[in-house]
Design an enzyme around this catalytic site. Structure first.
Site, PDB file in Angstrom:
ATOM      1  N   ASP A 102       0.747  -1.282   0.085  1.00 19.27           N
ATOM      2  CA  ASP A 102      -0.032   0.028  -0.035  1.00 19.27           C
ATOM      3  C   ASP A 102       0.836   1.109  -0.005  1.00 19.27           C
ATOM      4  O   ASP A 102       2.016   1.229   0.465  1.00 19.27           O
ATOM      5  CB  ASP A 102      -0.802  -0.106   1.113  1.00 19.27           C
ATOM      6  CG  ASP A 102      -1.820  -1.018   1.269  1.00 19.27           C
ATOM      7  OD1 ASP A 102      -1.993  -1.847   0.339  1.00 19.27           O
ATOM      8  OD2 ASP A 102      -2.142  -1.316   2.797  1.00 19.27           O
TER       9      ASP A 102
HETATM   10  N1  URA Z   1      -1.334  -5.908   3.897  1.00 16.12           N
HETATM   11  C1  URA Z   1      -1.671  -4.719   3.972  1.00 16.12           C
HETATM   12  O1  URA Z   1      -2.467  -4.264   4.523  1.00 16.12           O
HETATM   13  N2  URA Z   1      -1.173  -3.756   3.324  1.00 16.12           N
HETATM   14  C2  URA Z   1       0.234  -4.087   2.705  1.00 16.12           C
HETATM   15  O2  URA Z   1       0.778  -3.001   1.941  1.00 16.12           O
HETATM   16  C3  URA Z   1       0.366  -5.346   2.635  1.00 16.12           C
HETATM   17  C4  URA Z   1      -0.322  -6.319   3.367  1.00 16.12           C
END
Ligand code: URA
Length: 239
Positions: A102
């Site tokens: 993310d």
């Molecule tokens: N899980 C999440 O919530 N975000 C990420 O970036 C990777 C795994």
């Protein structure tokens, strides 16, 4: 000599499976001759292979491990012009990220121009373990985390069992740091898992990906994967 679909995938054009479709659709030519037979072989050094009229370049495969800072997009391009992980590694080859983190997650991400390797690692059937460090709001008890260890129902189905460990707690601030290892890669999975047990994630970092970790790197740093690391990841994925 290698199978055409493998050469096309290695050039980073698409996955091996999609390359087979390109061949069947008559979009692949070898030395000017259309080849529609999946499994036909060619030699990238001596044959001229083209897809939709564009010749395959003999690109040397590169593999980068990046410590993605938070506040960076992990897809190859961003329509809002924000910084992406591609901007943080050398620009010599057209590389793309293996999976995603993310915007607000930091940590380990692999980038490569080897489409076949990327597809291998990203395929849901290959269980590459990923370890995250999550700072959460609240003080989860073992019985809370056990729900994640057993697998928890999210809107897109039950998650596979996770491994969790409390690293530290701050009773005064009411926060905890939890290590969690999963091998799936659903969208915002770790955040959604902690949301589901009532401990929202405040900060998230991916610390390990298979055999790889962030040792010696600061946010924004990158290094090349070592040949044995590429080999081992491939072996883990294929096992
Ligand atoms: N899980 C999440 O919530 N975000 C990420 O970036 C990777 C795994």
């Amino acid at each position: 000599m290698e199978r055409l679909q493998k050469l096309i995938a290695q050039a980073g054009i698409t996955s091996r499976r999609k390359a087979e479709k390109l061949i069947e659709e008559g979009r692949v030519y070898v030395n000017g001759n259309q080849v529609k037979e999946v499994g036909a072989k060619a030699d990238l050094q001596t044959d001229e292979i083209s897809v939709d009229g564009v010749p395959l370049q003999k690109e040397e495969p590169v593999y980068y491990l990046l410590y993605k800072p938070s506040g960076v997009i992990s897809s190859a391009g961003d329509d809002k012009g924000r910084k992406t992980v591609i901007d943080l590694v050398p620009g010599e080859f057209r590389v793309f990220p293996v999976g995603r983190l993310d915007f607000d997650t930091s940590g380990l991400i692999v980038l490569t121009n080897d489409g076949e390797f990327a597809n291998l690692l990203m395929h849901p059937k290959y269980r590459i373990h990923k370890t995250y460090i999550a700072k959460v709001k609240g003080l989860p008890l073992r019985e809370d985390l056990k729900k994640l260890d057993r697998g928890i129902v999210l809107e897109d189905g039950k998650t596979a069992p996770a491994k969790t460990k409390v690293i530290k707690t701050d009773k005064r601030k009411g926060t905890a740091v939890v290590e969690i290892t999963i091998h799936e890669g659903r969208n915002r999975q770790v955040r959604r898992m902690f949301d589901a047990i009532g401990f929202p994630v405040m900060k998230l970092k991916r610390e390990r990906y298979g055999i790889l970790d962030l040792k010696g790197l600061n946010a924004g740093d990158w290094r090349e994967l070592k040949p044995h690391e590429v080999k081992t990841l491939r072996e883990i994925a294929e096992k």
